[in-house]
Design an enzyme around this catalytic site. Sequence first.
Site, PDB file in Angstrom:
ATOM      1  N   GLU A  91      -2.229  94.184  66.908  1.00  0.00           N
ATOM      2  CA  GLU A  91      -1.899  95.368  67.693  1.00  0.00           C
ATOM      3  C   GLU A  91      -0.417  95.448  67.961  1.00  0.00           C
ATOM      4  OE1 GLU A  91      -1.811  97.608  71.876  1.00  0.00           O
ATOM      5  OE2 GLU A  91      -1.098  95.600  71.451  1.00  0.00           O
ATOM      6  N   ASP A  94      -3.110  90.936  70.538  1.00  0.00           N
ATOM      7  CA  ASP A  94      -2.469  91.853  71.471  1.00  0.00           C
ATOM      8  C   ASP A  94      -0.939  91.808  71.462  1.00  0.00           C
ATOM      9  OD1 ASP A  94      -2.852  93.544  74.016  1.00  0.00           O
ATOM     10  OD2 ASP A  94      -1.605  91.918  74.792  1.00  0.00           O
TER      11      ASP A  94
END
Length: 604
Positions: free
Chosen positions: A320, A245
């Site tokens: 990401e 993330d």
Amino acid sequence: MLKAVGITVGVVAVLGLIAGLITWGVLASRGPPPPDPPELIPLDWWQHCVLYQIYPRSFKDSDGDGIGDLQGIISELEHFVDAGVDAIWMSPIFKSPMVDFGYDISDFYDIHDEYGTMEDFQELLEKAHELGLKVLLDFVPNHASNESEYFIKSEARDPEYEDFLVWADGLPDPDNESNILPPSNWVSQFGGSAWEWSEKREQYYLHQFAIQQADFNFRKQAVKDEMINIMRFWLDKGADGFRVDALPYLIEADPADHGGRYPDDPLSGRTEFESHQLGYTIPLYTKDLIELYDVVCEWRDFADEYLEEYGGDTRVLFSEGYANVSMTMLYYGLGGNLNGAHFPFNFDFITDLSRDSTAPDFVYIILRWLTYMPYGGVPNWVFGNHDNNRMPTRFRDNMVDGLNSLNMLLPGVAVTYQGEEIGMKDGYVSWEDTVDVEACNRGDEDTYHLYSRDPARTPYHWNNSTSAGFSTSEDTWLPVAEDYVTLNLAQQKIDDRSHYKVYQALTQLRKEETLSHGEYDIRALSERTLFLVRSLSTHDTLVLLFNVSEDSDTIDLGRVTHLTLPATVYVASIHSARNSGAVIENSELTLQSGEALVLRAPPV
Ligand code: GLC
Ligand code: MG
Ligand code: CA
């Protein structure tokens, strides 16, 4: 202009060609015999997989509390097999106060109680693996909840954790002696200063996201070690890898390089923004810092070493981050090496294409990734996720099948966000029902919809019963979108033609070597229509024709490379007048708005 997908294909093609020429030379007088099928090197499990994102809170609720959970996912694992999905990744399932719905983790080593227990997780893994599905977790290294031990101990200056987070003294306020200003002008992704004052420690801490998400200090070895521990913990349990993330925000400028203070980000000069609003500054010192890629490479080393030590299948890292193309490609590795993430998610269909894009726009954006990707890298295609409006909402309803066809026919990994297989659109969420921290912080009653991520997070539509079959409760954490009565999985399984049936046909088609190993050619035939050709010696050629515009378009199939007529329609978008099996003989063909055809033609 055909481009080889990888060394494998290139080498194989050359060998095939040489073999072909020799045979041809010998047998020329009798006409060329069919060439031998190419020898194809098998791909690793992830290199051509269909990867499906589950947003656990909204997938399936097993206990009637209106919140999705692990037992819910377990009860629907067969759906993935039925849909032709190979791997799932789940947004965070770890213990969390749920300020950012799981992206604010308070215990990285435990399962969030609304979602279930560690036993439930073990069961999920076991059953998924029995079905041949890989399971990826969401690894959130940039920040921890302010309710985590890390935060509590760091704030209390526990020597072991004192520098675990990014702490800094405030600056004197020239206008007000009793006031202490934040260390720099940095703006949080969710609006407001990225610095928050701690009364207890009498210092500011950094949060690039919500106030309750405190950034880790990646300049400290102990933090890096802890991240490895967290990954090891979940790999030991049997996870197959991670979606990683918010990487662009991992590391910020070092005060040591700036006279001992955190440097202000330059001002964007955009007068529509106030100083507390995202866009007021250019994130020079807060985003895409080159040091962060070294950390990603260290994680890749860890994943590779883990594989070497314990065997089994490759443990993957999919990164990401929203960044420009050069900063994005660096996630693959540094200096053209593939020593970073297995791939960075490709968000170009979200950020650079929309209902207004022309066929040349599509081709250009697709080729940009394939062109800049380091040699030998595996591409991937993302059409939506829990942070952005849903795919048919950003594009058009009648483009769902064409977009899913692009996803499945392009080389590399096809990524599906839950609901895309049935064409789910944004749900309506009123201001009163809005729970997304980004919408609540950045917007008000009139503007929240510009920021809210809730519409893409409404519960999955299983059927037309209570709460779309998501929950037995009518009271769900976000409202169920109203169109569930007609737009749901059960209905699409019954209908003769449906987005789901097209999706199934496409995932089935992906098993053909033309799609896993073939070459590609993609071009615009007009402003409205594009083609994507996939071809492989001795194998059927597969061709996608897609009219992305609002008008019909007449095209000349004679311009489609590698296509010999007659060809057969393998699958068509649901509104197309053409059915699977229809034969296309004429080179002049008219496609309606949004119409997509996947054609099968004999090998060239
Ligand atoms: C990523 C997540 C998003 C989250 C943010 C902070 O962008 O996808 O949902 O709010 O990181 O963790
Ligand atoms: Mg539940
Ligand atoms: Ca950070």
